[in-house]
Design an enzyme around this catalytic site. Structure first.
Site, mmCIF file in Angstrom:
data_model
loop_
_atom_site.group_PDB
_atom_site.id
_atom_site.type_symbol
_atom_site.label_atom_id
_atom_site.label_comp_id
_atom_site.label_asym_id
_atom_site.label_seq_id
_atom_site.Cartn_x
_atom_site.Cartn_y
_atom_site.Cartn_z
ATOM 1 N N LYS A 70 46.249 69.635 44.469
ATOM 2 C CA LYS A 70 45.108 69.546 45.392
ATOM 3 C C LYS A 70 44.094 70.618 45.041
ATOM 4 O O LYS A 70 44.447 71.769 44.776
ATOM 5 C CB LYS A 70 45.578 69.711 46.835
ATOM 6 C CG LYS A 70 46.345 68.495 47.333
ATOM 7 C CD LYS A 70 46.737 68.661 48.780
ATOM 8 C CE LYS A 70 47.562 67.495 49.260
ATOM 9 N NZ LYS A 70 46.803 66.264 49.431
ATOM 10 N N HIS A 76 52.874 67.263 44.099
ATOM 11 C CA HIS A 76 51.457 66.886 44.102
ATOM 12 C C HIS A 76 50.608 67.808 44.980
ATOM 13 O O HIS A 76 49.394 67.851 44.835
ATOM 14 C CB HIS A 76 51.260 65.410 44.469
ATOM 15 C CG HIS A 76 51.561 65.084 45.886
ATOM 16 N ND1 HIS A 76 52.821 64.771 46.300
ATOM 17 C CD2 HIS A 76 50.774 65.036 46.967
ATOM 18 C CE1 HIS A 76 52.780 64.549 47.597
ATOM 19 N NE2 HIS A 76 51.558 64.698 48.031
ATOM 20 N N GLU A 113 51.706 65.417 60.042
ATOM 21 C CA GLU A 113 51.392 64.006 59.784
ATOM 22 C C GLU A 113 51.391 63.246 61.102
ATOM 23 O O GLU A 113 52.118 63.613 62.031
ATOM 24 C CB GLU A 113 52.439 63.389 58.863
ATOM 25 C CG GLU A 113 52.503 64.032 57.494
ATOM 26 C CD GLU A 113 53.646 63.457 56.662
ATOM 27 O OE1 GLU A 113 53.383 62.592 55.833
ATOM 28 O OE2 GLU A 113 54.790 63.874 56.878
ATOM 29 N N ASP A 161 62.569 67.278 52.532
ATOM 30 C CA ASP A 161 61.451 66.442 52.095
ATOM 31 C C ASP A 161 60.138 67.240 51.985
ATOM 32 O O ASP A 161 59.303 66.915 51.148
ATOM 33 C CB ASP A 161 61.284 65.284 53.095
ATOM 34 C CG ASP A 161 60.387 64.185 52.562
ATOM 35 O OD1 ASP A 161 60.647 63.722 51.438
ATOM 36 O OD2 ASP A 161 59.435 63.789 53.262
ATOM 37 N N HIS A 204 56.984 71.396 49.129
ATOM 38 C CA HIS A 204 55.551 71.594 49.361
ATOM 39 C C HIS A 204 55.240 72.895 50.110
ATOM 40 O O HIS A 204 54.387 73.676 49.694
ATOM 41 C CB HIS A 204 54.957 70.426 50.160
ATOM 42 C CG HIS A 204 55.218 69.087 49.553
ATOM 43 N ND1 HIS A 204 55.115 68.854 48.211
ATOM 44 C CD2 HIS A 204 55.578 67.906 50.101
ATOM 45 C CE1 HIS A 204 55.395 67.594 47.966
ATOM 46 N NE2 HIS A 204 55.688 66.995 49.092
ATOM 47 N N LYS A 232 59.433 64.017 42.533
ATOM 48 C CA LYS A 232 60.332 64.503 43.575
ATOM 49 C C LYS A 232 61.135 63.316 44.125
ATOM 50 O O LYS A 232 60.647 62.195 43.995
ATOM 51 C CB LYS A 232 59.535 65.201 44.667
ATOM 52 C CG LYS A 232 58.961 64.281 45.742
ATOM 53 C CD LYS A 232 58.546 65.066 46.955
ATOM 54 C CE LYS A 232 58.494 64.171 48.162
ATOM 55 N NZ LYS A 232 58.014 64.741 49.366
ATOM 56 N N ARG A 247 61.658 47.166 35.299
ATOM 57 C CA ARG A 247 62.629 46.074 35.236
ATOM 58 C C ARG A 247 62.008 44.679 35.268
ATOM 59 O O ARG A 247 62.572 43.745 34.716
ATOM 60 C CB ARG A 247 63.613 46.203 36.404
ATOM 61 C CG ARG A 247 64.876 46.907 35.980
ATOM 62 C CD ARG A 247 65.954 46.768 36.985
ATOM 63 N NE ARG A 247 65.479 46.993 38.334
ATOM 64 C CZ ARG A 247 66.246 47.376 39.334
ATOM 65 N NH1 ARG A 247 67.524 47.557 39.142
ATOM 66 N NH2 ARG A 247 65.766 47.553 40.538
HETATM 67 P P1 NAD Z 1 59.885 51.890 43.708
HETATM 68 O O1 NAD Z 1 61.239 51.505 44.228
HETATM 69 O O2 NAD Z 1 58.685 51.281 44.336
HETATM 70 O O3 NAD Z 1 59.834 51.534 42.146
HETATM 71 C C1 NAD Z 1 60.916 51.783 41.288
HETATM 72 C C2 NAD Z 1 60.540 51.416 39.860
HETATM 73 O O4 NAD Z 1 61.652 51.717 39.031
HETATM 74 C C3 NAD Z 1 60.202 49.936 39.657
HETATM 75 O O5 NAD Z 1 59.147 49.863 38.748
HETATM 76 C C4 NAD Z 1 61.484 49.407 39.017
HETATM 77 O O6 NAD Z 1 61.264 48.273 38.173
HETATM 78 C C5 NAD Z 1 61.931 50.590 38.206
HETATM 79 N N1 NAD Z 1 63.375 50.552 37.923
HETATM 80 C C6 NAD Z 1 64.394 50.550 38.814
HETATM 81 N N2 NAD Z 1 65.579 50.486 38.149
HETATM 82 C C7 NAD Z 1 65.289 50.447 36.828
HETATM 83 C C8 NAD Z 1 66.069 50.376 35.647
HETATM 84 N N3 NAD Z 1 67.417 50.335 35.672
HETATM 85 N N4 NAD Z 1 65.443 50.371 34.465
HETATM 86 C C9 NAD Z 1 64.084 50.422 34.392
HETATM 87 N N5 NAD Z 1 63.283 50.490 35.485
HETATM 88 C C10 NAD Z 1 63.886 50.505 36.683
HETATM 89 O O7 NAD Z 1 59.849 53.476 43.733
HETATM 90 P P2 NAD Z 1 58.564 54.421 43.915
HETATM 91 O O8 NAD Z 1 58.253 54.532 45.359
HETATM 92 O O9 NAD Z 1 57.487 54.012 42.981
HETATM 93 O O10 NAD Z 1 59.161 55.840 43.492
HETATM 94 C C11 NAD Z 1 59.396 56.210 42.149
HETATM 95 C C12 NAD Z 1 59.801 57.679 42.095
HETATM 96 O O11 NAD Z 1 58.742 58.466 42.603
HETATM 97 C C13 NAD Z 1 61.028 58.033 42.932
HETATM 98 O O12 NAD Z 1 61.736 59.068 42.298
HETATM 99 C C14 NAD Z 1 60.416 58.543 44.229
HETATM 100 O O13 NAD Z 1 61.269 59.439 44.889
HETATM 101 C C15 NAD Z 1 59.199 59.263 43.696
HETATM 102 N N6 NAD Z 1 58.108 59.407 44.678
HETATM 103 C C16 NAD Z 1 57.509 58.319 45.208
HETATM 104 C C17 NAD Z 1 56.477 58.483 46.109
HETATM 105 C C18 NAD Z 1 55.754 57.303 46.701
HETATM 106 O O14 NAD Z 1 54.774 57.535 47.411
HETATM 107 N N7 NAD Z 1 56.160 56.091 46.438
HETATM 108 C C19 NAD Z 1 56.046 59.775 46.466
HETATM 109 C C20 NAD Z 1 56.676 60.870 45.894
HETATM 110 C C21 NAD Z 1 57.698 60.669 44.994
#
Ligand code: NAD
Length: 484
Positions: free
Chosen positions: A182, A178, A216, A235, A240, A148, A51
């Protein structure tokens, strides 16, 4: 040891959510390491799509900062970094609107492997899948990677599967867990199916029980409000721990291929027996003088969500009937430690007089820290004191065993992304696997909700609630010590 990096084919990888936490912390630093290793062809492209209103230069700056923060020692390679930056592009896009899609269409190329990483909230998956098709960006050779959580129960997981299936075939969908990326987890399969030593013993004739621990030391911290709607069962256990259980318990597949392996994993999930409530302990971490309680972290003073689960699980098949699998996972525990321990049965008879100790072979597979394995074996204590027996570990820490010239062990994410580019789905969850796992966990979660089950409090820095110790003691067994 000679390093063997086999380059993948040239690809275009579009990362929806390319400015998000996951992209900055894991995906892009991981891709940078694959680039430096020579595995990612330099004419490949990584296109961030999110975005924020950025141009290519702005995105490159953002990612250079992310690599400096999360990229490890490799981030010091400024020449490599400059070359990697040339692969990065950015498109401001609205997943639910029209902005950016025409530009994305112009950027993607014919004749190279195309992958789309959905690193956004699952509520956007449907909109992305649909727009990739209406704007003719994806075709039936494209791959999509989804993160996830894959649903929060069976119904929502089915709905997500249906949404994706409306636009992509199952062979195009890569659901990431993920843990499966590993190195040690894959080694588990190599050890089981690549050696004559273990497979004959891998059953209820020789195994007493199996423990799977993912502990953890951190709490839910800034993710409190998200975590509070999920809890440890959703979660960690449903995905996992369940995946680890499958790899340990599955029958040998006829070959190491995506569907052969996933068919066997699915059979394990389907053979899981319903769990008796007496065989599950839910916990929530309590406050200390200096640290907040779970409820404070979650900003929900009445939360009944669990930050810890321990359970005893049985698999109803010929191999495992009568062998309990003990699973435990939690936050704010004594040590950060993930381990699978296969505890073999006692000897039927000891020939060593006066040796009353219970000697057991234990194969432990460490996922973190110090990925590796050790096998506890009984030997004679050195010295002239007669035939005294002691148990010692035959330790194989991969970093030590393979020596300094071994190819550096890739992080789970980078390994899995390269598998996507290679078109190898073995380490990704299939839709029916995910649904079967929810079908097993749903009744447990619903039961807690129906009964307003209150989790047991446990001390921060402990090994979990007392009841979790009792779960084992009742069976005359003990959890392995949590060691970081
Ligand atoms: P975040 O909130 O940090 O980032 C969200 C991203 O989505 C941003 O780049 C934002 O610009 C984009 N976005 C939001 N709405 C949008 C739209 N309407 N159009 C286009 N882009 C849009 O989220 P995150 O932590 O990076 O997580 C992303 C995914 O990965 C989620 O499904 C989360 O559950 C999963 N996940 C994250 C982690 C982690 O460690 N952060 C671990 C496992 C899984």
């Amino acid at each position: 040891m000679v390093s063997r990096v086999i380059p993948v084919e040239t690809f275009d990888l579009v990362i929806f959510g390319g400015t998000g936490d996951l992209a900055r912390r894991k995906i892009l630093p991981g891709l940078f390491r694959r680039f430096l290793s020579g595995q990612m062809p330099p004419d490949s492209r990584i296109i961030g799509a999110a975005r924020s209103d950025l141009d290519d230069a702005g995105y490159r700056n953002m990612i250079a900062e992310a690599i400096a923060e999360f990229g490890g020692v490799e981030s010091k390679d400024s020449k490599g970094l400059a070359a990697f930056m040339g692969c990065l592009h950015y498109v401001p896009i609205d997943a639910t609107g029209d902005t950016g899609w025409a530009r994305l269409f112009d950027l993607t190329r014919e004749g190279v492997i195309q992958a789309f990483y959905f690193s956004v909230a699952p509520s956007l998956f449907g909109a992305l899948a649909e727009r990739l098709h209406t704007h003719k960006i994806a075709d039936d050779r494209s791959r999509i990677v989804v993160e996830k959580p894959f649903g929060r129960d069976l119904e929502s997981a089915k709905a997500l599967n249906d949404t994706l299936a409306a636009h992509f075939k199952e062979t195009q969908i890569y659901r990431i867990d993920h843990y499966l990326g590993k190195e040690t987890v894959q080694n588990l399969m190599a050890v089981r199916f690549g050696n004559v030593l273990f497979e004959p013993l891998w059953n209820n004739h020789y195994v007493d029980h199996i423990q799977i621990t993912v502990a953890e030391t951190v709490g839910v911290g800034g993710r409190g409000s998200y975590y509070d709607k999920s809890g440890a069962m959703r979660d960690m256990v449903q995905n996992h721990l369940m995946q680890l259980l499958c790899l340990i318990a599955m029958e040998p597949p006829a070959m190491f291929g995506a569907d052969a392996v996933r068919d066997e994993k699915l059979k394990v999930i389907r053979a899981l027996q319903p769990v008796d409530y007496h065989h599950i302990v839910r916990g929530q971490y309590d406050a200390t003088d200096t640290e907040p309680s779970y409820r404070e972290d979650a900003e929900n003073p009445k939360s009944f969500t669990e930050s810890f689960v321990a359970m005893k699980v049985n698999i109803a098949n010929w191999r495992w009937a009568g062998v309990p699998f003990y699973l435990r996972t939690g936050k704010k525990l004594k040590a950060r430690s993930s381990e699978i321990a296969v505890v073999f049965q006692d000897l039927g008879h000891s020939i060593f007089k006066g040796d009353e100790a219970r000697h057991r072979n234990i194969l432990s597979i460490r996922l973190q820290p110090n990925e590796g394995m050790d096998l506890q074996v009984t030997i004679k204590e050195p010295g002239p004191g007669g035939m005294r027996l002691i148990d010692v570990p035959l330790d194989m820490t991969f970093a030590d065993a393979l020596g300094p010239d071994a190819e550096e062990v890739p992080d789970a994410y980078e390994r899995l992304i390269m598998d996507v580019i290679r078109g190898d789905q073995t380490l990704f969850m299939r839709g029916d696997e995910v649904e079967a796992a929810w079908a097993w966990t749903d009744p447990l979660i619903e039961g807690w909700e129906r009964r307003n089950d209150v989790p047991k409090l446990y001390e921060t820095g402990s090994a979990g609630p007392e009841d979790a110790m009792m779960l084992m003691h009742r069976d005359g067994r003990r959890w392995r010590e949590l060691k970081g």
